[in-house]
Design a protein around this motif. Structure first.
Motif, PDB file in Angstrom:
ATOM      1  N   VAL A  17       0.842  -1.205   0.000  1.00  0.00           N
ATOM      2  CA  VAL A  17       0.000   0.000   0.000  1.00  0.00           C
ATOM      3  C   VAL A  17       0.874   1.252   0.000  1.00  0.00           C
ATOM      4  O   VAL A  17       0.628   2.206  -0.752  1.00  0.00           O
ATOM      5  N   ALA A  18       1.904   1.257   0.837  1.00  0.00           N
ATOM      6  CA  ALA A  18       2.804   2.418   0.900  1.00  0.00           C
ATOM      7  C   ALA A  18       3.476   2.662  -0.448  1.00  0.00           C
ATOM      8  O   ALA A  18       3.580   3.810  -0.907  1.00  0.00           O
ATOM      9  N   ALA A  19       3.919   1.587  -1.094  1.00  0.00           N
ATOM     10  CA  ALA A  19       4.567   1.733  -2.398  1.00  0.00           C
ATOM     11  C   ALA A  19       3.586   2.256  -3.447  1.00  0.00           C
ATOM     12  O   ALA A  19       3.912   3.148  -4.244  1.00  0.00           O
ATOM     13  N   GLY A  20       2.375   1.702  -3.459  1.00  0.00           N
ATOM     14  CA  GLY A  20       1.384   2.137  -4.439  1.00  0.00           C
ATOM     15  C   GLY A  20       0.956   3.578  -4.236  1.00  0.00           C
ATOM     16  O   GLY A  20       0.801   4.346  -5.201  1.00  0.00           O
ATOM     17  N   VAL A  21       0.768   3.977  -2.965  1.00  0.00           N
ATOM     18  CA  VAL A  21       0.379   5.355  -2.665  1.00  0.00           C
ATOM     19  C   VAL A  21       1.489   6.330  -3.049  1.00  0.00           C
ATOM     20  O   VAL A  21       1.234   7.414  -3.580  1.00  0.00           O
ATOM     21  N   THR A  22       2.745   5.938  -2.801  1.00  0.00           N
ATOM     22  CA  THR A  22       3.875   6.778  -3.204  1.00  0.00           C
ATOM     23  C   THR A  22       3.895   6.982  -4.709  1.00  0.00           C
ATOM     24  O   THR A  22       4.079   8.106  -5.203  1.00  0.00           O
ATOM     25  N   ALA A  23       3.688   5.884  -5.442  1.00  0.00           N
ATOM     26  CA  ALA A  23       3.656   5.987  -6.904  1.00  0.00           C
ATOM     27  C   ALA A  23       2.504   6.872  -7.366  1.00  0.00           C
ATOM     28  O   ALA A  23       2.648   7.671  -8.309  1.00  0.00           O
ATOM     29  N   LEU A  24       1.360   6.768  -6.709  1.00  0.00           N
ATOM     30  CA  LEU A  24       0.207   7.583  -7.086  1.00  0.00           C
ATOM     31  C   LEU A  24       0.489   9.070  -6.883  1.00  0.00           C
ATOM     32  O   LEU A  24       0.050   9.911  -7.662  1.00  0.00           O
ATOM     33  N   GLY A  25       1.208   9.396  -5.830  1.00  0.00           N
ATOM     34  CA  GLY A  25       1.502  10.797  -5.553  1.00  0.00           C
ATOM     35  C   GLY A  25       2.606  11.375  -6.411  1.00  0.00           C
ATOM     36  O   GLY A  25       2.658  12.589  -6.626  1.00  0.00           O
ATOM     37  N   LEU A  93      -2.390  23.434  -2.806  1.00  0.00           N
ATOM     38  CA  LEU A  93      -1.351  22.401  -2.881  1.00  0.00           C
ATOM     39  C   LEU A  93      -1.793  21.184  -3.688  1.00  0.00           C
ATOM     40  O   LEU A  93      -0.969  20.336  -4.039  1.00  0.00           O
ATOM     41  N   GLY A  94      -3.087  21.075  -3.952  1.00  0.00           N
ATOM     42  CA  GLY A  94      -3.590  19.905  -4.661  1.00  0.00           C
ATOM     43  C   GLY A  94      -3.723  18.703  -3.737  1.00  0.00           C
ATOM     44  O   GLY A  94      -3.502  18.796  -2.528  1.00  0.00           O
ATOM     45  N   TRP A  95      -4.068  17.554  -4.313  1.00  0.00           N
ATOM     46  CA  TRP A  95      -4.302  16.362  -3.506  1.00  0.00           C
ATOM     47  C   TRP A  95      -3.063  15.488  -3.360  1.00  0.00           C
ATOM     48  O   TRP A  95      -2.975  14.660  -2.457  1.00  0.00           O
ATOM     49  N   ARG A  96      -2.084  15.655  -4.222  1.00  0.00           N
ATOM     50  CA  ARG A  96      -0.943  14.739  -4.218  1.00  0.00           C
ATOM     51  C   ARG A  96      -0.126  14.757  -2.922  1.00  0.00           C
ATOM     52  O   ARG A  96       0.317  13.694  -2.464  1.00  0.00           O
ATOM     53  N   PRO A  97       0.122  15.927  -2.303  1.00  0.00           N
ATOM     54  CA  PRO A  97       0.896  15.897  -1.049  1.00  0.00           C
ATOM     55  C   PRO A  97       0.244  15.073   0.051  1.00  0.00           C
ATOM     56  O   PRO A  97       0.940  14.565   0.944  1.00  0.00           O
ATOM     57  N   VAL A  98      -1.086  14.928  -0.016  1.00  0.00           N
ATOM     58  CA  VAL A  98      -1.773  14.188   1.040  1.00  0.00           C
ATOM     59  C   VAL A  98      -1.400  12.709   1.015  1.00  0.00           C
ATOM     60  O   VAL A  98      -1.501  12.016   2.041  1.00  0.00           O
ATOM     61  N   THR A  99      -0.968  12.212  -0.137  1.00  0.00           N
ATOM     62  CA  THR A  99      -0.596  10.795  -0.203  1.00  0.00           C
ATOM     63  C   THR A  99       0.564  10.491   0.743  1.00  0.00           C
ATOM     64  O   THR A  99       0.710   9.360   1.214  1.00  0.00           O
ATOM     65  N   ALA A 100       1.383  11.503   1.021  1.00  0.00           N
ATOM     66  CA  ALA A 100       2.491  11.291   1.953  1.00  0.00           C
ATOM     67  C   ALA A 100       1.980  11.008   3.367  1.00  0.00           C
ATOM     68  O   ALA A 100       2.663  10.337   4.155  1.00  0.00           O
ATOM     69  N   VAL A 101       0.774  11.500   3.679  1.00  0.00           N
ATOM     70  CA  VAL A 101       0.199  11.249   5.001  1.00  0.00           C
ATOM     71  C   VAL A 101      -0.036   9.756   5.197  1.00  0.00           C
ATOM     72  O   VAL A 101       0.246   9.195   6.268  1.00  0.00           O
ATOM     73  N   GLU A 102      -0.527   9.087   4.149  1.00  0.00           N
ATOM     74  CA  GLU A 102      -0.787   7.645   4.243  1.00  0.00           C
ATOM     75  C   GLU A 102       0.500   6.879   4.494  1.00  0.00           C
ATOM     76  O   GLU A 102       0.545   5.974   5.331  1.00  0.00           O
ATOM     77  N   VAL A 103       1.543   7.237   3.761  1.00  0.00           N
ATOM     78  CA  VAL A 103       2.836   6.573   3.962  1.00  0.00           C
ATOM     79  C   VAL A 103       3.336   6.830   5.383  1.00  0.00           C
ATOM     80  O   VAL A 103       3.871   5.930   6.047  1.00  0.00           O
ATOM     81  N   GLY A 104       3.148   8.052   5.867  1.00  0.00           N
ATOM     82  CA  GLY A 104       3.559   8.377   7.228  1.00  0.00           C
ATOM     83  C   GLY A 104       2.810   7.574   8.271  1.00  0.00           C
ATOM     84  O   GLY A 104       3.394   7.117   9.263  1.00  0.00           O
ATOM     85  N   LEU A 105       1.502   7.374   8.056  1.00  0.00           N
ATOM     86  CA  LEU A 105       0.707   6.592   9.004  1.00  0.00           C
ATOM     87  C   LEU A 105       1.160   5.140   9.045  1.00  0.00           C
ATOM     88  O   LEU A 105       1.249   4.527  10.118  1.00  0.00           O
ATOM     89  N   ILE A 106       1.463   4.569   7.889  1.00  0.00           N
ATOM     90  CA  ILE A 106       1.955   3.189   7.838  1.00  0.00           C
ATOM     91  C   ILE A 106       3.296   3.086   8.556  1.00  0.00           C
ATOM     92  O   ILE A 106       3.571   2.121   9.286  1.00  0.00           O
ATOM     93  N   THR A 107       4.144   4.094   8.353  1.00  0.00           N
ATOM     94  CA  THR A 107       5.435   4.119   9.049  1.00  0.00           C
ATOM     95  C   THR A 107       5.247   4.186  10.558  1.00  0.00           C
ATOM     96  O   THR A 107       5.948   3.500  11.325  1.00  0.00           O
ATOM     97  N   LEU A 108       4.289   4.984  11.014  1.00  0.00           N
ATOM     98  CA  LEU A 108       4.010   5.073  12.446  1.00  0.00           C
ATOM     99  C   LEU A 108       3.533   3.739  13.011  1.00  0.00           C
ATOM    100  O   LEU A 108       3.893   3.362  14.133  1.00  0.00           O
ATOM    101  N   VAL A 109       2.703   3.033  12.249  1.00  0.00           N
ATOM    102  CA  VAL A 109       2.247   1.706  12.690  1.00  0.00           C
ATOM    103  C   VAL A 109       3.434   0.761  12.863  1.00  0.00           C
ATOM    104  O   VAL A 109       3.536   0.023  13.853  1.00  0.00           O
TER     105      VAL A 109
END
Length: 361
Positions: A17-25, A93-109
């Protein structure tokens, strides 16, 4: 999960999921973003299936409550995510920077798991093949009831309740009760997806809301689902899943009636909140019953359950759209009480199938 264990499968899903979200952003070409979404969806389903199985194995008779509370957290994030995207879009800023939030949440987990030494279950040893499967009657027993398949009693026999599916269980046929629950999830999934896609049109055309107000008001369903799951988790500790699910379907029908019949905006939105309260328990209770009915084959059962949602999400909107082309969205929405009625009949049938010694089908 059979090859590497449930824990590694969940972590693999989160990494995907983190990899896919990064690619999407990061990526811009349309084919690349579509491929990134496919990656997120694929590994995301691995996470959902794995979490459902781990919670069921860890909590035993309290699994309906645990799954309901977990889905309450998901609904809460479902409220926060679009609000966060709206803030960044409004800020230019658009929607793309928000994808980094998902990666950050996975990292926190991952960091939390390392810090608190959280260990998810791994593969099952061969001795698990001798374990007796959980009787499907356990799915209708409230917390505190006793049966041969409770977590405590399985531990007393030396069997770990969090073991992955063994080879013999994986090859076994899933019982009839599981497949009834499978169809039930497809039907209730149809209710959810039709509401998410068509509610704004009905609010605009029938209740007189503006286009922006109608789109925003759809969040009322998610708010109702969050509240319903937060409260439903405690209710699932006191009442068996089948009657609780019937009660949830009744609440959904009442909320839909208020939403569909009201030409006044705030009344229609109130109906959506009530509808969300009922819808909140559909999936958590159905999946908990399905996984309990599957006995020791929970990993395979969780995998197959993903297809039930795919059927509901893939077919129902097409049918509703086809009907709406002829009679309009408001009248077409009368398909939803039909879905609720079918779900209620399946739930009653499921209650009858949940008995010790039900033969596979």
């Amino acid at each position: 999960a059979r090859r590497y264990g449930r824990g590694p499968a969940v972590w693999l899903g989160l990494a995907g999921v983190a990899a896919g979200v990064t690619a999407l952003g990061v990526l811009r070409p349309l084919p690349a973003t579509i491929a990134a979404v496919a990656v997120v969806a694929t590994f995301g389903m691995m996470v959902i299936s794995g979490v459902n199985v781990v919670l069921t194995a860890r909590h035993g008779p309290a699994a309906p409550a645990a799954l309901t509370e977990a889905n309450a957290v998901c609904a809460g994030m479902g409220i926060l995510a679009p609000l966060t995207i709206g803030v960044t879009v409004d800020a230019g800023l658009g929607w793309r920077p928000v994808t980094a939030v998902e990666v950050g949440l996975i990292t926190l987990v991952a960091l939390a798991a390392l810090t608190f030494r959280v260990r998810l279950p791994h593969g099952a040893p061969a001795t698990a093949a001798a374990a007796a499967p959980v009787p499907v009657a356990a799915a209708v027993a409230p917390l505190g009831s006793r049966s041969d398949g409770t977590v405590a009693e399985r531990r007393s026999r030396g069997v770990r309740p969090d073991l992955a599916t063994d080879t013999r269980a994986a090859a076994a046929r899933l019982p009839r009760a599981y497949w009834i629950a499978w169809v039930l999830m497809a039907v209730t999934g149809s209710i959810e997806v039709c509401l998410s896609l068509w509610t704004a049109d009905v609010l605009r055309d029938h209740a007189g809301l503006s286009a922006g107000g109608a789109s925003a008001a759809v969040a009322a369903i998610v708010c109702g689902m969050f509240a319903g799951r937060a409260v439903g988790g405690r209710a699932a500790l006191r009442w068996p899943p089948v009657p609780l699910l019937l009660g949830a379907l009744t609440v959904s029908l009442a909320g839909f009636t208020l939403f569909w019949a009201s030409p006044i905006g705030w009344l229609a939105v109130t109906g959506l909140v009530v509808l969300g309260l009922g819808n909140a328990l559909h999936y958590p209770l159905a999946i908990s019953i399905a996984l309990t009915a599957a006995g020791t084959a929970t990993d395979r059962a969780a995998g197959w359950s993903s297809y039930s949602m795919a059927v509901g999400f893939g077919i129902a909107p097409v049918v509703l759209g086809w009907v709406a082309d002829g009679v309009g969205p408001h009248l077409a929405f009368l398909l939803l009480p039909a879905f609720i009625a079918v779900a209620a009949l399946l739930t009653v049938r499921l209650g009858r199938a949940l008995a010790p010694g039900v033969a596979p089908a």
